[in-house]
Enzyme design. Structure first.
Site, mmCIF file in Angstrom:
data_model
loop_
_atom_site.group_PDB
_atom_site.id
_atom_site.type_symbol
_atom_site.label_atom_id
_atom_site.label_comp_id
_atom_site.label_asym_id
_atom_site.label_seq_id
_atom_site.Cartn_x
_atom_site.Cartn_y
_atom_site.Cartn_z
ATOM 1 N N SER A 141 39.236 19.754 -16.759
ATOM 2 C CA SER A 141 39.009 19.617 -18.191
ATOM 3 C C SER A 141 40.107 18.741 -18.819
ATOM 4 O O SER A 141 40.305 17.606 -18.380
ATOM 5 C CB SER A 141 38.930 21.006 -18.839
ATOM 6 O OG SER A 141 38.454 20.927 -20.153
ATOM 7 N N ASP A 237 27.253 19.909 -18.175
ATOM 8 C CA ASP A 237 28.648 19.845 -18.613
ATOM 9 C C ASP A 237 28.739 18.952 -19.852
ATOM 10 O O ASP A 237 28.358 17.777 -19.823
ATOM 11 C CB ASP A 237 29.474 19.267 -17.464
ATOM 12 C CG ASP A 237 30.959 19.203 -17.732
ATOM 13 O OD1 ASP A 237 31.375 19.311 -18.895
ATOM 14 O OD2 ASP A 237 31.702 19.028 -16.754
ATOM 15 N N HIS A 264 30.473 23.103 -17.920
ATOM 16 C CA HIS A 264 31.858 22.633 -17.890
ATOM 17 C C HIS A 264 32.730 23.636 -17.128
ATOM 18 O O HIS A 264 32.600 24.838 -17.322
ATOM 19 C CB HIS A 264 32.342 22.480 -19.339
ATOM 20 C CG HIS A 264 33.697 21.875 -19.481
ATOM 21 N ND1 HIS A 264 33.947 20.557 -19.166
ATOM 22 C CD2 HIS A 264 34.865 22.395 -19.908
ATOM 23 C CE1 HIS A 264 35.222 20.295 -19.415
ATOM 24 N NE2 HIS A 264 35.802 21.389 -19.856
#
Length: 294
Positions: A141, A237, A264
């Site tokens: 991330s 995502d 995600h």
């Protein structure tokens, strides 16, 4: 068509929604607790060894005899740290046969841009100076974006580069300009556009750089002379277009793997078959990488 996230979707959405009623300290604590709950085996496997690097708290995770790597955690530059990500780092270290350094870089809003970026580069410099130059830099991330930015800054500073970069659902564009931020907003239970925009504002601060500044959002940087990149992202995502757009850049050497139906940061969910497949495939890619890919 069945939803592979169905067993966890409702609980995850409720947990994320609950953070809206908490202060930041409580969110940070609950985020760490949540990732430990969904990754208990990794948390037990981690056995972190505390150290300090570049003035920051950090831990080593993995076989002490293995080659070193650097892992930069996600959390939108506001949350996350050693407690939340030691389990995922341990599972990655095992899959790769590496020992990973996981530093607690400074977070916003207490420390705004470029604090996290400066900390990551300082850790890399310190590792190199100590004879522990990482053979790979990894991140998930926001930590994936930070890993890419760190490699870019190292390249521009003439520092040695690792053999590879490995990014999980990387957040590479703090301006949220990709179509996936709109098209997948209802599909991804982990992250939402408003949440990410707020995190970007918190990190950049009033009067800070624009969110599409290449120093902030490495998607808009120059990728020449970087090591090979491996990206694993989910098909639902919200940051997916960041990965797709990076992979489309001709100067970047990117291997992109999209896991259908996954959200995600899905690798945090132990027992989810695509999560285990992702980690196994990352290990296979790493072991097949030429020793001198340049």
């Amino acid at each position: 068509m069945s939803d592979p996230l169905a067993p966890i979707r409702a609980g995850l959405a409720a947990r994320v929604a609950g953070w809206g009623a908490m202060d930041l300290a409580a969110i940070r604590a609950d985020f760490a607790a949540f990732l430990t709950e969904v990754g208990p085996e990794g948390a037990a496997l981690a056995r972190p060894r505390a150290t300090r690097v570049a003035g920051l708290e950090a831990v080593w995770i993995g076989d002490p005899a293995a080659k070193p790597g650097l892992y930069l955690h996600g959390g939108g530059f506001q949350i996350g740290g050693i407690a939340s990500h030691a389990g995922l780092a341990a599972r990655l270290a095992q899959a790769l046969g590496l020992r990973l350094l996981l530093p607690a870089y400074r977070l916003a809003p207490e420390h705004r841009f470029p604090a996290a970026h400066d900390d990551a580069l300082a850790v890399l410099r310190a590792m190199q100076a100590a004879g522990e130059a990482p053979v790979a830099i990894l991140g998930d991330s926001a930590g994936g974006g930070l890993a890419l930015s760190t490699a870019i800054r190292a390249r521009d500073a003439g520092l040695p580069l690792p053999r590879a970069l490995m990014l999980l659902s990387p957040w590479l564009d703090l301006s949220l300009s990709g179509a996936s931020y709109r098209d997948l907003a209802a599909e991804d239970p982990f992250s939402k556009p408003a949440q990410l925009a707020a995190m970007a504002r918190s990190y950049l601060g009033r009067g800070g750089p624009a969110p599409d500044d290449p120093a902030v959002s490495p998607l808009f940087a120059d990728f020449h002379d970087l090591p090979p990149l491996l990206i694993h992202a989910g098909g639902t995502d919200i940051t997916l277009d960041d990965s797709r757009r990076l992979a489309a850049r001709p100067e970047a050497r990117v291997t992109l793997r999209i896991h259908p139906g996954m959200c995600h940061h899905f690798q945090v969910f132990e027992g989810l078959p695509p999560a285990e497949t992702s980690l196994a495939e990352i290990g296979v890619w790493w072991r097949a990488l030429p020793r001198n890919p340049r």
